[in-house]
Design an enzyme around this catalytic site. Sequence first.
Site, short mmCIF file in Angstrom:
data_model
loop_
_atom_site.label_atom_id
_atom_site.label_comp_id
_atom_site.label_asym_id
_atom_site.label_seq_id
_atom_site.Cartn_x
_atom_site.Cartn_y
_atom_site.Cartn_z
N LEU A 1 12.37 -9.69 20.85
CA LEU A 1 12.95 -9.58 19.64
C LEU A 1 12.70 -8.35 18.94
CD1 LEU A 1 13.97 -12.96 18.32
CD2 LEU A 1 15.55 -11.04 19.56
N THR B 1 2.10 -9.22 23.06
CA THR B 1 1.96 -10.93 22.91
C THR B 1 1.00 -10.94 24.47
OG1 THR B 1 4.09 -11.91 23.29
CG2 THR B 1 4.11 -10.21 24.21
N LYS C 1 -3.05 -10.90 23.66
CA LYS C 1 -3.80 -10.71 22.45
C LYS C 1 -5.27 -11.08 22.59
CE LYS C 1 0.51 -13.26 20.69
NZ LYS C 1 0.99 -13.64 19.87
N ASN D 1 -2.43 -9.80 17.25
CA ASN D 1 -1.41 -9.73 18.24
C ASN D 1 -0.61 -8.09 18.08
OD1 ASN D 1 -0.81 -10.46 15.16
ND2 ASN D 1 1.28 -11.11 15.81
N ASP E 1 -0.51 -13.57 12.79
CA ASP E 1 0.63 -14.53 13.36
C ASP E 1 0.00 -15.64 11.67
OD1 ASP E 1 2.42 -13.87 15.16
OD2 ASP E 1 0.60 -14.83 16.91
N GLY F 1 -2.89 -24.51 22.84
CA GLY F 1 -2.87 -22.95 24.10
C GLY F 1 -2.95 -21.96 23.07
N GLN G 1 5.77 -12.72 10.63
CA GLN G 1 4.79 -11.55 11.07
C GLN G 1 4.97 -10.52 11.30
OE1 GLN G 1 4.24 -10.32 14.32
NE2 GLN G 1 5.98 -11.21 15.61
#
Length: 280
Positions: free
Chosen positions: A20, A66, A70, A91, A107, A132, A247
Amino acid sequence: MPSTEAHRAAVLGSPIAHSLSPVLHRAAYAELGLDDWSYDRFDVDEAALPGFVEGLDPSWAGLSLTMPLKRAVIPLLDGISDTAASVGTVNTVVFTEDGRRLGDNTDIPGMIAALRERGVDKVGSAAVLGAGATASSALAALAEICTGPVTAYVRSEARADEMRGWGESLGVDVRIADWSKADEALHAPLVIATTPAGTTDALADAVPAAPGTLFDVLYEPWPTVLASRWAASGGIVVGGLDLLVHQAVLQAEQMTGRSPGPLAVMRAAGEQALAARERH
């Protein structure tokens, strides 16, 4: 403030088709009157990243990154912010007028801003579901707003070791629990779910009668089963679109030099794009 002459930016990752980010950043440019700015998406994996970055000309203002890029981007940069260094992930890349490539992680402040928007400034303890890359950003955010222990619910000892390591480096009191006990996490005043779609569905029946705040980093499909049950029980829900927008606002501010970024406009664009996907 940068000139309004043509500049380029893009999001890189693999896969990237459903990102997006172009919708959000283009909405920002339109609102800011940056008619000659463009923002695209490129499917780039770790092997192709160095060549892509080296091939960029001076019209480029910045990149959003993404997975799986990163961490892979860091050796290609001239410097990274303390925020990015704290979790070893970038990012956001901004290209300066003198040709430097500077990395940041939006983020982490994006998480903090999304929670603050819902009135969550400080919590006494928290729980993190998953371990993660997003979980490490969650720990960095919790280092700022959580005054007590953070329990991480994980599936393997390797993941447990990773979370302990991040906790030590970030100054967070991380305690480890097995995923089989994840329903206990839901009693924490703040729960951050960082797991893939469907992973937390089975926990919905364990939502307490008076839940605190759930931050579910997914935005598609939305709402998740857990988020729906949480909201129905009267808890505060912060979603992945909230994180994505906050972000992205910070990214747009850094790339364009315009602040504050148009948060409401970017959120509305994201909501419209997701609604259109659901219809199709």
